[in-house]
Enzyme design. Structure first.
Site: not given
Ligand code: PLP
Length: 285
Positions: A32, A51, A100, A149, A182, A206
């Site tokens: 997503y 991405r 499945r 993501k 993060e 991410l």
């Molecule tokens: N890290 C995670 C786990 C996230 O879910 C997000 C955004 O939803 C981010 C970092 C920040 O990403 P972005 O700056 O692309 O929104």
């Protein structure tokens, strides 16, 4: 009524239906994106789409739309929905399979779903109107492919809920070496003695689009030293400033982590400079 996009059609949200055999529903097998727009202008659109392509490639799903069609979809969706400031949520799964089975089926058609939601207008950056964050901290208990993501967000959701249970608004995460990774829905930066630091891109985080834009702007337009490197728990607690970054928060100052006040507990000068740069240049990316 919100207008959503589902598999080539723009329809009211209450008419959107997918099969329970969709592998997104059964396995959380999808990718997503969340792309912010203010008054019709997207921030980081192409970086978000790139991405998305990387995520789809890692799952062996060919992008169901061309780059041009993705851009058209995003523009059309904000045009069909009311609201000055809207984020577009894009969601692609491997699609519907009659049985499945953990193995990737060979002939599914990806499901493409997209909708918009309101995001707050970003005020002119000033210390007194910054949205500040008190956060929790936890050991990062998610998987080892955080660069994807993925729509399988249970690990992130559980970390996020921990902060809610503690009366906070985010949880920042540390790996088993006590190094910052993060936060549950944001990247993290720290500032110490005019050096701005954030963990390097690897499988533990991410590759945030906001992180990318913030680093590019600071490198180009500021005199701060920028380091992408491992950051310890102690360095975070002893930082002059700690920030969260994400598409909907932009750059958000953290003033408290668990029971620890960060520096003076006030919004910092470096934040003000960084958020001012971001506000000036965000549409260029
Ligand atoms: N890290 C995670 C786990 C996230 O879910 C997000 C955004 O939803 C981010 C970092 C920040 O990403 P972005 O700056 O692309 O929104």
């Amino acid at each position: 009524m919100n207008i959503v996009y589902l598999n080539n059609q723009f329809i009211p949200s209450n008419e959107a239906k997918i099969s329970p055999m969709d592998r997104g529903f059964l396995f959380g097998e999808g990718i997503y994106e969340v792309i912010p727009s203010y008054e019709g202008k997207f921030i980081g659109l192409q970086v978000h789409l790139n991405r998305l392509y990387n995520g789809l490639e890692s799952l062996g799903i060919s992008s169901p739309l061309s780059n041009e069609k993705w851009i058209e979809l995003c523009q059309e969706l904000i045009a069909r929905n009311e609201g000055e400031n809207l984020a577009v949520y894009l969601h692609v799964t491997r699609g519907d399979s009659p049985t499945r089975n953990h193995a990737y089926p060979t002939n599914t058609t990806p499901t493409v779903f997209a909708f918009t939601f309101d995001i707050p207008a970003q005020p002119v950056p000033e210390k007194q109107n910054a949205t500040v964050y008190n956060v929790s901290s936890q050991q990062d208990l998610r998987w080892k492919r955080c660069q994807i993501k993925s729509t399988s967000l249970l690990g992130n959701v559980m970390h996020f809920q921990h902060s809610i249970n503690e009366g906070n608004k985010e949880t920042i995460l540390f790996n088993d070496q006590n190094q910052l990774t993060e936060a549950s829905a944001s990247n993290v930066f720290i500032v110490k003695n005019n050096t701005i630091m954030t963990p390097p891109l690897d499988n533990q985080i991410l590759p945030g689009v906001t992180r990318h834009i913030v680093l590019a702007l600071l490198k180009e337009h500021s005199k701060f030293t920028i380091e992408e490197r491992a950051i310890s728990y102690d360095e975070v607690l002893n930082a002059d400033e700690v920030w969260l970054t994400s598409s909907t928060k932009e750059i958000a100052p953290v003033i408290k982590i668990d029971d620890n006040i960060i520096a003076s507990g006030k919004v910092g000068d470096v934040w003000l400079e960084a958020q001012t740069l971001f506000s000036q240049y965000k549409y260029q990316y």
